[in-house]
Scaffold this motif. Structure first.
Motif, mmCIF file in Angstrom:
data_model
loop_
_atom_site.group_PDB
_atom_site.id
_atom_site.type_symbol
_atom_site.label_atom_id
_atom_site.label_comp_id
_atom_site.label_asym_id
_atom_site.label_seq_id
_atom_site.Cartn_x
_atom_site.Cartn_y
_atom_site.Cartn_z
ATOM 1 N N GLU B 112 58.725 47.741 10.523
ATOM 2 C CA GLU B 112 58.413 46.700 11.502
ATOM 3 C C GLU B 112 56.949 46.751 11.899
ATOM 4 N N GLU B 113 56.407 47.956 11.919
ATOM 5 C CA GLU B 113 55.012 48.059 12.295
ATOM 6 C C GLU B 113 54.120 47.500 11.196
ATOM 7 N N ASP B 170 64.395 39.523 21.026
ATOM 8 C CA ASP B 170 63.064 39.975 21.440
ATOM 9 C C ASP B 170 63.162 41.202 22.342
ATOM 10 N N ASN B 171 64.290 41.357 22.981
ATOM 11 C CA ASN B 171 64.496 42.514 23.854
ATOM 12 C C ASN B 171 65.632 43.390 23.340
ATOM 13 N N GLU B 173 68.066 46.156 22.164
ATOM 14 C CA GLU B 173 68.269 47.517 22.676
ATOM 15 C C GLU B 173 67.873 47.639 24.142
ATOM 16 N N ASN B 174 67.460 46.532 24.730
ATOM 17 C CA ASN B 174 67.130 46.572 26.146
ATOM 18 C C ASN B 174 67.923 45.525 26.897
ATOM 19 N N MET B 175 68.183 45.875 28.125
ATOM 20 C CA MET B 175 68.948 44.976 28.942
ATOM 21 C C MET B 175 68.084 43.804 29.398
ATOM 22 N N ASN B 179 69.462 36.796 35.588
ATOM 23 C CA ASN B 179 68.577 35.786 36.166
ATOM 24 C C ASN B 179 67.313 35.573 35.338
ATOM 25 N N VAL B 180 66.925 36.580 34.585
ATOM 26 C CA VAL B 180 65.782 36.391 33.689
ATOM 27 C C VAL B 180 66.153 35.394 32.597
ATOM 28 N N LYS B 183 66.596 31.859 34.249
ATOM 29 C CA LYS B 183 65.357 31.181 34.614
ATOM 30 C C LYS B 183 64.592 30.770 33.374
ATOM 31 N N GLN B 184 64.621 31.618 32.380
ATOM 32 C CA GLN B 184 63.831 31.328 31.195
ATOM 33 C C GLN B 184 64.435 30.220 30.343
ATOM 34 N N HIS B 219 76.428 44.326 31.155
ATOM 35 C CA HIS B 219 76.461 45.290 32.240
ATOM 36 C C HIS B 219 76.736 44.513 33.503
ATOM 37 N N ILE B 222 74.522 42.705 35.987
ATOM 38 C CA ILE B 222 73.124 42.943 35.635
ATOM 39 C C ILE B 222 72.666 41.981 34.542
ATOM 40 N N LYS B 225 72.674 42.962 26.703
ATOM 41 C CA LYS B 225 71.811 43.735 25.822
ATOM 42 C C LYS B 225 72.312 43.576 24.396
#
Lengths: 230, 230
Positions: B112-113, B170-171, B173-175, B179-180, B183-184, B219, B222, B225
Motif C-alpha cells: 500500500e505504501e 477510508d477508515n 479497522e477504525n471506528m 454522527n460523523v 453528517k458527512q 459498537h 458509537i 468499523k
DNA sequence: TTTACCTTTAACAAATCGTTAACAAGATAT
DNA sequence: ATATCTTGTTAACGATTTGTTAAAGGTAAA
C-alpha cells in the motif's frame, strides 16, 4: 503504513474563554494546539511548515485576522486557514477567500463541526491524526476505537468503560476522587451513580486481571487509583 | 466524465512471486503494469515517454537496477524511478539518488505504501489515475463507477451505498462514529437519517457476505468499523 | 404519465448497555 | 467488638440501539 505525527494547530482567538474551550476540545482529539490571543503574537508565533491548520478569528486586537492571513500566506501558501467570524457578512467572506481562506465558520458554531472541518483538511493534505494509544501493562488501549487488546485478545469496551479507563490512566499512580470521576463521567454524584461506577471498576479489573502488575486500588471513602508495578 | 489514459508502470523485479504480487496490486488500482524479470529484458522493453513511473529492483540478473536506471535516464530524464532494495546500505541509496532515483523502498515493504508513493509521483507530474479502485477482501470497489465486483459477480452500487462504503474503507479497522457518517453523507444526524443509515449498512453487509473475512461491526451507540481479517 | 430506481419510513425482532438490586466482604468509628 | 458505612461482585431488568425486511414516498428518465 503512513506516518503519524501529532497534528499542530495554530489557534488565534482573543476571547479567552472561547479560545480555551476550542483548545481543550482539539487537544482531546489528540492535536497539539498553540493558542495566540492577538494577531501580533500570532504573527510572531507563526513559523512556516510548522502548523498543519490555522484557525483565525477575524476580529482581533492589533493585527486583524485578514492581515494575519496575508502574513501567513506570504510564508506558507499551502497551509489551510479557517476563519472564525461573528457575522455572516458576505464581504468578509469574500475578502477571506481572496486571501486564501479555505473555510470559514460563523459564531456561534458547533465545536464538533470545527473538528470535522479540520479533519477534512488533514485528510486532503494527506495527514493523519495520531490515534491515542495507551500502554497499560501488556495491554494496549486504543482510545478512539475503545479497544483493549493484549497479545492474543481484543476486548471491545463500551463508552463508559473506555471513559473510565482513560480517566484513570490519565491520572495513573494518582488517586482520583470518587466525586471527580462521577461528575466527569456520570455528570452527577448521587448514590446510584456511585454504585454504577463501582460496577464499572469491577468490570475493568476483570478485563485486565491477566496482568498481575495492573491494579485499580480503592481508598476507602476517597476514590480509585490505577497503578502499574515495575 | 472525460476519457483518462491508463497509467503505465514499468516494474522490474526478478523475484517472480513478489513481482506478480506487486503487479496484481497495481492492476487492481487500475494501472497497466509491464513486468520484466531481468535488467536486460527491461532495457529492451523501455521506450521513452511510454511509462509514467518505473519501479526497479536494485539487484537484478544481467543488468542491475542502477545500470538500468542510467539507461532509462539517457532516454527519459523525467520519468520517476522508484528503487526497491533489499538492504538499507547507505552507498546504495546515494548511488541511486545521484542517477535520478526519485524514491526508494526497502524490502520487505508494504505494498500500500508503494501505491501511495506512486500516486504521489502521478500527482506531482500532473497525471491522474483513471479511477480509484479499492481492494476489499476479494471484492474490488471502483469508486468512480460505484461498482463492487468479485471474481464472478458485479454489483452496481447506488450513490449512498458507494459513499458509505468509501467512508468506511477510508477508515478501515477504525471506528467511524455514527454522527460523523451521518453528517458527512446525510448532512444531518437526526433519528430518521440514522435509521436510513442502518438500512444501508445492512445492504452493504449483504453485498459482501460472500467473503467471510469482511465484517462491518457495530459498537453500540458509537458507530461502525469495517474490518478485513488476515 | 408511467416506469424504474433509490431513499426514507415503518414495523418488529434481537442485541446491548447502564442502572439497579441484592448480598457479601471490608473498613471505620464508636 | 460491633454497628454502620463503603466497596466488590454478580445477575436481572428495562430502555435504547441496531438488524432486517417490507412498504411507502420521491425523483428523474422514458
Amino acid at each position: 503504513m503512513s506516518e503519524v505525527k501529532q497534528i499542530r494547530i495554530l489557534l488565534v482567538e482573543d476571547d479567552e474563554s472561547l479560545g480555551f474551550v476550542i483548545k481543550d476540545n482539539l487537544e482531546q482529539q489528540g492535536m497539539h494546539v498553540v493558542l495566540a490571543m492577538d494577531g501580533e503574537v500570532a504573527q510572531r508565533t507563526f513559523t512556516p511548515k510548522h502548523f498543519d491548520v490555522c484557525v483565525l478569528d477575524v476580529m482581533l486586537p492589533k493585527v486583524d485576522g485578514f492581515a494575519l492571513a496575508e502574513h501567513i500566506r506570504l510564508y506558507d501558501k499551502d497551509v489551510p486557514i479557517i476563519f472564525l467570524t461573528a457575522k455572516s457578512m458576505k464581504e468578509d467572506r469574500i475578502k477571506g477567500f481572496k486571501l486564501g481562506a479555505d473555510d470559514y465558520m460563523v459564531k456561534p458554531f458547533n465545536i464538533e463541526e470545527l473538528i470535522l472541518r479540520i479533519q477534512v483538511f488533514l485528510k486532503r493534505t494527506g495527514k493523519q491524526q495520531p490515534q491515542e494509544q495507551y500502554q497499560i501493562g501488556y495491554y494496549t488501549f486504543n482510545v478512539h476505537n475503545m479497544e483493549l487488546s493484549a497479545r492474543d485478545s481484543l476486548k471491545q469496551l463500551t463508552r463508559k468503560e473506555a471513559d473510565l479507563l482513560k480517566l484513570l490512566f490519565d491520572n495513573k499512580e494518582n488517586m482520583v476522587a470518587r466525586n471527580v470521576i462521577l461528575k466527569q463521567i456520570w455528570g452527577t454524584d448521587d448514590y446510584f451513580a456511585g454504585r454504577s461506577m463501582d460496577v464499572f471498576i469491577s468490570k475493568l479489573r476483570k478485563y485486565m486481571s491477566a496482568d498481575q502488575r495492573i491494579e485499580i486500588v480503592n481508598h476507602h471513602g476517597i476514590g480509585f487509583k490505577l497503578t502499574i508495578k515495575e
